[in-house]
Design a protein around this motif. Structure first.
Motif, PDB file in Angstrom:
ATOM      1  N   ARG A 168       0.828  -1.203   0.000  1.00 45.86           N
ATOM      2  CA  ARG A 168       0.000   0.000   0.000  1.00 45.86           C
ATOM      3  C   ARG A 168       0.865   1.257   0.000  1.00 45.86           C
ATOM      4  NH1 ARG A 168      -6.138   0.269   0.513  1.00 45.86           N
ATOM      5  NH2 ARG A 168      -6.507  -1.739  -0.402  1.00 45.86           N
ATOM      6  N   HIS A 205     -11.936   4.182   3.949  1.00 47.29           N
ATOM      7  CA  HIS A 205     -10.532   4.472   4.242  1.00 47.29           C
ATOM      8  C   HIS A 205     -10.284   4.594   5.743  1.00 47.29           C
ATOM      9  CE1 HIS A 205      -8.378   4.500   0.512  1.00 47.29           C
ATOM     10  NE2 HIS A 205      -9.406   5.078  -0.075  1.00 47.29           N
ATOM     11  N   ILE A 221      -4.853   2.053  -4.769  1.00 48.19           N
ATOM     12  CA  ILE A 221      -5.268   0.896  -3.977  1.00 48.19           C
ATOM     13  C   ILE A 221      -4.168  -0.140  -4.072  1.00 48.19           C
ATOM     14  CG2 ILE A 221      -7.096  -0.719  -3.493  1.00 48.19           C
ATOM     15  CD1 ILE A 221      -8.977   1.087  -4.984  1.00 48.19           C
TER      16      ILE A 221
HETATM   17  C1  AVJ Z   1     -13.631  -2.003  -1.162  1.00 45.97           C
HETATM   18  C2  AVJ Z   1     -12.151  -1.958   0.721  1.00 45.97           C
HETATM   19  C3  AVJ Z   1     -11.608  -3.260  -1.226  1.00 45.97           C
HETATM   20  O1  AVJ Z   1      -9.699  -0.271   0.092  1.00 45.97           O
HETATM   21  O2  AVJ Z   1      -9.234  -1.469  -1.636  1.00 45.97           O
HETATM   22  C4  AVJ Z   1     -11.040   2.741  -1.327  1.00 45.97           C
HETATM   23  C5  AVJ Z   1     -12.151   0.469  -1.040  1.00 45.97           C
HETATM   24  N1  AVJ Z   1     -11.667   1.774  -3.135  1.00 45.97           N
HETATM   25  N2  AVJ Z   1     -10.723   3.540  -2.345  1.00 45.97           N
HETATM   26  C6  AVJ Z   1     -10.030  -0.838  -0.948  1.00 45.97           C
HETATM   27  C7  AVJ Z   1     -11.626   1.639  -1.816  1.00 45.97           C
HETATM   28  C8  AVJ Z   1     -11.106   2.957  -3.450  1.00 45.97           C
HETATM   29  C9  AVJ Z   1     -11.492  -0.844  -1.392  1.00 45.97           C
HETATM   30  N3  AVJ Z   1     -12.210  -2.012  -0.765  1.00 45.97           N
END
Ligand code: AVJ
Ligand code: FE
Length: 442
Positions: free
Chosen positions: A44, A148, A84
């Motif tokens: 990340r 987040h 992400i």
């Molecule tokens: C839905 C939790 C898998 O954190 O990867 C945050 C949410 N998408 N910003 C992630 C997400 C774009 C996503 N999840």
């Protein structure tokens, strides 16, 4: 007299936006200055990215797209737009010095919040004149930020204690494991997704569509697999038995040298658990948090499987053969503290079975809260899927066969995302999320 609908919506969304900002602000206030540029999880971004990201996301969607406001810091709009999983498979290689100073980001955030709040105020005064999707976009930004708040929390779990501002919290454990117990779920139907008629309820694109499936009889564990249960697997050499693992799971485990759940710490011949603010003796009655690969190996060891998405739905929301499905395991009441460990009630789990008021019609405990639950269902679109026009990659970028659906919710999942249709997903080799599991027998 009741307030007119427009005023209620406005108050509601603005209050929710303010509260969600307080959540992410609180998390950043716990990180000591010197740790902000650290990267607690290799896959990340550095923490500093998220300080800009949750704001730039709101700004790009609402400020720029819905309101057509002029950029005052275009480089930041872009730098903090998305992030992400690293693209291309490799790990990110940026250094701390590649990122702007905190002060610069704080100024950016402050100014865009001011501009947004003014524009939202005006727009909600005349909802019919603005962007037709404004309310949906507002909900999107609120839930995005709250997601987040959860992902930041699990990153924070990986930050050394002395890099965090200590909070005094009570950790609950009786240290007594429960006797594992299977519950039989009679065959019946399960509804995945938001009904097409249910247009008012906000949902992400992967929840849209409706998919009624019939689920044959199966048995499911009443409680989540606990640390005590998983310890037996570790002691039985579960991490060394090749046959319990898939090729990918074994390769991941071998190359990362994993021999136990990531939050466990070996201290001589004692097992400890890493919590948010201190190491404690491994609480035997807490749900174990593991990757999908570890969960699957454990299930194989018992000759069981992980549930698929519809089995989870059936166990959680179903009841006797013909009765209608529930909105939540406990019924149709809005989630509250007695129903489970969620909505930021804690930083860490509580003993399994602590919330009998939240049990499902079949008596299965903790299906919502206390840890997401892995399923064996690969994340994909429901029938009739179409991507959200203003965020086309939110789900579709992950329809790659490499992610598994998680259901339920964790101690750090906001109440609004505990709705039945909500679907979460992660890669099977990602051990940092607050994800537990339970097994089924078909
Ligand atoms: C839905 C939790 C898998 O954190 O990867 C945050 C949410 N998408 N910003 C992630 C997400 C774009 C996503 N999840
Ligand atoms: Fe994001």
């Amino acid at each position: 007299m009741a307030a007119p609908a427009a005023v209620r919506i406005r108050h509601d969304l603005q209050t929710r936006l303010v509260r969600s900002r307080a959540r992410t602000d609180e998390i950043f206030s716990l990180i000591r200055e010197e740790a902000l540029y650290d990267r607690p999880v290799a896959e990340r971004h550095r923490l500093i990215f998220y300080l800009g990201h949750v704001e730039a996301f709101d700004w790009n969607l609402l400020g720029r797209r819905a309101f057509g406001l002029r950029s005052f810091r275009p480089a930041f709009d872009q730098l903090f737009a998305f992030g992400i999983d690293p693209v291309g498979g490799g790990l990110p290689t940026d250094g701390p010095l590649d990122w702007p100073a905190r002060r610069e980001i704080d100024l950016y955030n402050q100014r865009l919040r001011e501009e947004l709040d003014t524009a939202i105020d005006v727009a909600l005064e005349h909802p019919s004149e603005g962007h037709p999707q404004l309310l949906e976009m507002l909900e999107t930004t609120i839930e995005h930020r709250l997601m987040h708040a959860e992902t930041l929390s699990y990153l924070l779990h990986r930050v050394p204690y002395d890099s965090k501002v200590a909070k005094s919290v009570t950790l609950r454990t009786h240290g007594r494991p429960l006797k594992p117990d299977l519950v039989e779920i009679p065959e019946g139907e399960a509804t995945l997704g938001l009904c097409k008629s249910n247009q008012e309820t906000f949902g992400w694109d992967n929840e849209r569509g409706e998919c009624v499936v019939s689920v044959p009889t199966f048995a499911i564990e009443r409680h989540n697999v606990t640390n005590a249960d998983f310890l037996r697997f570790v002691q039985a050499g579960g991490y060394q038995h090749r046959s319990l693992w898939t090729d990918g799971g074994w390769a991941w485990k071998e190359s990362s040298g994993i021999e136990h759940p990531v939050s466990w710490v070996r201290n001589g011949n004692m097992w400890m658990a890493r919590t948010m603010f201190e190491d404690i003796r491994l609480p035997l009655d807490w749900p174990v948090y593991v990757s999908h690969a570890e969960a699957s190996a454990y299930a194989n060891w018992l000759g069981r499987r992980l549930p698929n998405e519809e089995q989870f739905h059936r166990a959680a929301y179903g009841s006797s053969h013909h009765a209608a499905e529930r909105q939540y395991p406990w019924g149709n009441d809005e989630p509250s503290a007695k129903h489970g460990n969620f909505d930021f009630a804690n930083w860490d789990p509580v003993p399994v079975g602590s919330h009998p008021a939240g049990a499902s019609a079949f008596g299965v405990h903790d299906l919502v809260g206390n840890g997401w639950e892995w399923t064996r269902t690969i994340f994909g679109p429901l029938p009739g899927f179409s991507a959200m026009p203003f965020y086309p990659g939110y789900s579709a970028n992950f329809f790659d066969g490499q992610h598994f659906v998680m259901k339920g919710g964790s101690p750090r999942t906001a109440a609004c995302m505990l709705r039945r249709s909500f679907r979460n997903w992660f890669q099977p080799h990602y051990p940092y999320v607050y994800a537990t599991f339970r097994c089924v027998e078909d």
